[in-house]
Design an enzyme around this catalytic site. Sequence first.
Site, mmCIF file in Angstrom:
data_model
loop_
_atom_site.group_PDB
_atom_site.id
_atom_site.type_symbol
_atom_site.label_atom_id
_atom_site.label_comp_id
_atom_site.label_asym_id
_atom_site.label_seq_id
_atom_site.Cartn_x
_atom_site.Cartn_y
_atom_site.Cartn_z
ATOM 1 N N ASN A 1 0.849 0.272 6.097
ATOM 2 C CA ASN A 1 1.281 -0.597 4.985
ATOM 3 C C ASN A 1 2.028 -1.758 5.613
ATOM 4 O O ASN A 1 2.952 -1.567 6.386
ATOM 5 C CB ASN A 1 2.193 0.167 4.024
ATOM 6 N N GLY A 2 1.620 -2.993 5.286
ATOM 7 C CA GLY A 2 2.307 -4.159 5.841
ATOM 8 C C GLY A 2 1.297 -5.217 6.247
ATOM 9 O O GLY A 2 0.128 -5.149 5.879
ATOM 10 N N GLU B 1 1.498 -10.491 -17.609
ATOM 11 C CA GLU B 1 1.133 -9.588 -16.501
ATOM 12 C C GLU B 1 0.472 -8.310 -16.997
ATOM 13 O O GLU B 1 -0.263 -7.673 -16.239
ATOM 14 C CB GLU B 1 2.326 -9.268 -15.620
ATOM 15 N N GLU C 1 11.316 -14.066 -19.360
ATOM 16 C CA GLU C 1 10.936 -12.670 -19.105
ATOM 17 C C GLU C 1 9.905 -12.187 -20.115
ATOM 18 O O GLU C 1 8.939 -11.498 -19.764
ATOM 19 C CB GLU C 1 12.192 -11.784 -19.127
ATOM 20 N N TRP D 1 -3.691 -1.942 -1.253
ATOM 21 C CA TRP D 1 -3.694 -3.193 -2.009
ATOM 22 C C TRP D 1 -4.117 -4.240 -0.991
ATOM 23 O O TRP D 1 -3.365 -4.573 -0.080
ATOM 24 C CB TRP D 1 -2.303 -3.491 -2.565
ATOM 25 N N ARG E 1 1.437 1.481 -5.971
ATOM 26 C CA ARG E 1 1.691 0.538 -4.873
ATOM 27 C C ARG E 1 0.440 -0.211 -4.470
ATOM 28 O O ARG E 1 0.479 -1.150 -3.674
ATOM 29 C CB ARG E 1 2.249 1.287 -3.656
ATOM 30 N N LYS F 1 3.281 -3.013 -7.469
ATOM 31 C CA LYS F 1 4.656 -2.806 -7.936
ATOM 32 C C LYS F 1 5.659 -3.578 -7.091
ATOM 33 O O LYS F 1 6.647 -4.056 -7.599
ATOM 34 C CB LYS F 1 5.008 -1.313 -7.902
ATOM 35 N N CYS G 1 0.864 -1.184 0.000
ATOM 36 C CA CYS G 1 0.000 0.000 0.000
ATOM 37 C C CYS G 1 0.898 1.230 0.000
ATOM 38 O O CYS G 1 2.108 1.140 0.161
ATOM 39 C CB CYS G 1 -0.850 0.022 1.265
ATOM 40 N N HIS H 1 9.821 -32.139 -25.102
ATOM 41 C CA HIS H 1 9.488 -32.909 -23.877
ATOM 42 C C HIS H 1 8.129 -32.523 -23.330
ATOM 43 O O HIS H 1 7.867 -32.665 -22.136
ATOM 44 C CB HIS H 1 10.585 -32.677 -22.833
ATOM 45 N N LYS I 1 6.254 -10.679 -19.056
ATOM 46 C CA LYS I 1 5.809 -9.350 -19.497
ATOM 47 C C LYS I 1 4.431 -9.431 -20.123
ATOM 48 O O LYS I 1 3.524 -8.669 -19.813
ATOM 49 C CB LYS I 1 6.789 -8.767 -20.520
HETATM 50 C C1 AGP Z 1 7.836 -7.741 -12.956
HETATM 51 O O1 AGP Z 1 7.355 -7.129 -14.140
HETATM 52 C C2 AGP Z 1 6.763 -7.881 -11.903
HETATM 53 N N1 AGP Z 1 6.167 -6.642 -11.634
HETATM 54 C C3 AGP Z 1 7.232 -8.638 -10.690
HETATM 55 O O2 AGP Z 1 7.475 -9.960 -11.120
HETATM 56 C C4 AGP Z 1 8.507 -8.121 -9.991
HETATM 57 O O3 AGP Z 1 9.626 -8.317 -10.829
HETATM 58 C C5 AGP Z 1 8.712 -8.933 -8.711
HETATM 59 O O4 AGP Z 1 7.612 -8.726 -7.870
HETATM 60 C C6 AGP Z 1 10.001 -8.576 -7.975
HETATM 61 O O5 AGP Z 1 9.946 -7.254 -7.527
HETATM 62 P P1 AGP Z 1 11.298 -6.578 -6.989
HETATM 63 O O6 AGP Z 1 12.261 -6.554 -8.140
HETATM 64 O O7 AGP Z 1 10.911 -5.220 -6.535
HETATM 65 O O8 AGP Z 1 11.815 -7.442 -5.864
#
Ligand code: AGP
Length: 612
Positions: free
Chosen positions: A102-103, A492, A485, A76, A27, A607, A2, A508, A489
């Site tokens: 937040n937490g 998500e 990766e 969040w 966030r 994020k 958050c 496989h 991308k």
């Molecule tokens: C990546 O596009 C995602 N948003 C997510 O996988 C992110 O890389 C992951 O949560 C790790 O975050 P960080 O690099 O802040 O530790």
Amino acid sequence: MCGIIGYVGERQAQPILINGLKRLEYRGYDSSGIALILDTKKTPSIRKSPGKIKVLERLLIEKPLSGRVGIAHTRWATHGGPTQANAHPHTDCTGEIVIVHNGIIENYEALKHQLIKEGHKFRSQTDTEVIVHLVEKFYKNIPLEEAVRKALKFLVGSFAIGVIAKKEPDKLVGARLGSPLIVGLGKNENFLASDVPAILDSTKEVIFLGEGEIAVLRKNSVEITDLSGAKLHKKSSHITWDITQAQKNTYKHFMLKEINEQPGIIENLLNLRIKKGGSEIVFEEQRISAEKLRRISKIFVVACGTAYHAGVAGKYILESLCRVPVAVDVSSEFRYRDLMINSDTLVIAVSQSGETADTLAGVREAKKRGAPVLSICNVLGSTLTRESDGIIYTHAGPEIGVASTKAYTAQLVAFYLFALYLANIRKTISAEKINKFLVDLKKVPRLMAALLKKQKEIGKLARRHSHLGSFLYLGRNVNYPSALEGALKLKEVSYIPAEGYAAGEMKHGPIALIDEYRAVVCVAPSSKIYDKMISNIQEIKSRKGRIIAIATDGDSNIKELTREVIYIPKIDELFSPLLVALPLQLIAYHIAVKRGCDVDQPRNLAKSVTVE
Ligand code: AGP
């Protein structure tokens, strides 16, 4: 995760808090709220609502608040859905003490049960609410910060909180353990925030609160203590980047802006790190001694998501250049494994935010076993950097888009440079070879910029495939993580099921998926295993798979197999992930936009995942 922000000063707090919340929306954005100590009667008043911050803004137009001390929150959801009752801020029974948090409070059920037995009335399903009722329990003829300090001692879990109270209307109390919190220092005003962009309009002088620290803010004073009450003298940091860097500028989305920032960021990073004409690599906060680095017998990389993919690439890079065995694991697995690490294992933790709960937990497990920890991180002063023995900052600037792009290529550069730095210490490659690699690396920003000139063409190619229901990404060797990766991308930001695979694994299992309804993105730049990739592409073609290939300029062979080719500039295979990343990011971006997805704030994501 958050976002929280607080203000105490001479200006009206509402616009400052709302503007700051908008900078923290990345966030978490499923509900938001604000509380002010009213100018008129010095009592806290609250406005809050499910939905994004613009819903709260509409509420404030109908019923504005006026006051010079306040807190605000964008959520969040972890405990309790995004409802009016669960939105922050939360108050005690009297409504005179107000908190944002937040937490995660892991022992909140037991605390809530006890507080209810003592007569406290709860209004939400959140874990947060137990904190404000604990403060209420202790807030008897002692200062607010004392009551907060007593309350925090009962909590198990992570928190960053902001608290205000009617009885001390000129005061704002903040505290953190396991979640980030900064203090912004202004002229006759001071700020509390989860992250720097929230307060950059007002100040660039910030104090990063450490674990277990409590801050008492008044308009012209800031006092910081530890949980025992002992006063601390903390230095402030001057933020060098400005708010425009955290703005979209002319781009439609932060993600597209950040994709396009990559050449400049890599250029800056290389200039910062490569000194004396290329004969020296400098890491200003890398404090693990050369002696210790010479002694390590293995490396363990720990990270999540995109950072994990950078770590997988790091494995190939480090093993190739430093001849040291490298293991890579996602933090959520690493932290619970029966780890075989000791003081001769270098643990490299990769994290853009430096606040990812699983990665922090993994680092703490590593330190318990005496392993030196090096962090590759983008956020100055984040928790991870404070718990590492050495730091390599990626200096990618604020990455606001939830999908990580520029931080990823900056992490890759950190691995290349650290591998060359380590190779020099361990004498695994000659100084000449190191220099040649650095010369190749310094070409990358220009090659990235040339590649980005094709983004319109890449966008068209992406849109031609945006209707497909699933994607498979294939790569080999140092571009196997590129495939992982690329798939992450896409999934998500566009919500299309996508899977990254080692191309050699296709037979496989995944080959069963190949048909004309699925796109297969094949990462096939010129490399020592190019022919193997071509075999895979031929197998896909014979099964009518829809092939999108990433190939190297001048490859006349590939277009015999597919018309859908994105060419990258010629570069040594080892560095090709830096270029391959760009078309993969752009494919994901343009498909998501075509499908009308919320590119910068994809559903269900945040994020940084600061909870387990
Ligand atoms: C990546 O596009 C995602 N948003 C997510 O996988 C992110 O890389 C992951 O949560 C790790 O975050 P960080 O690099 O802040 O530790």
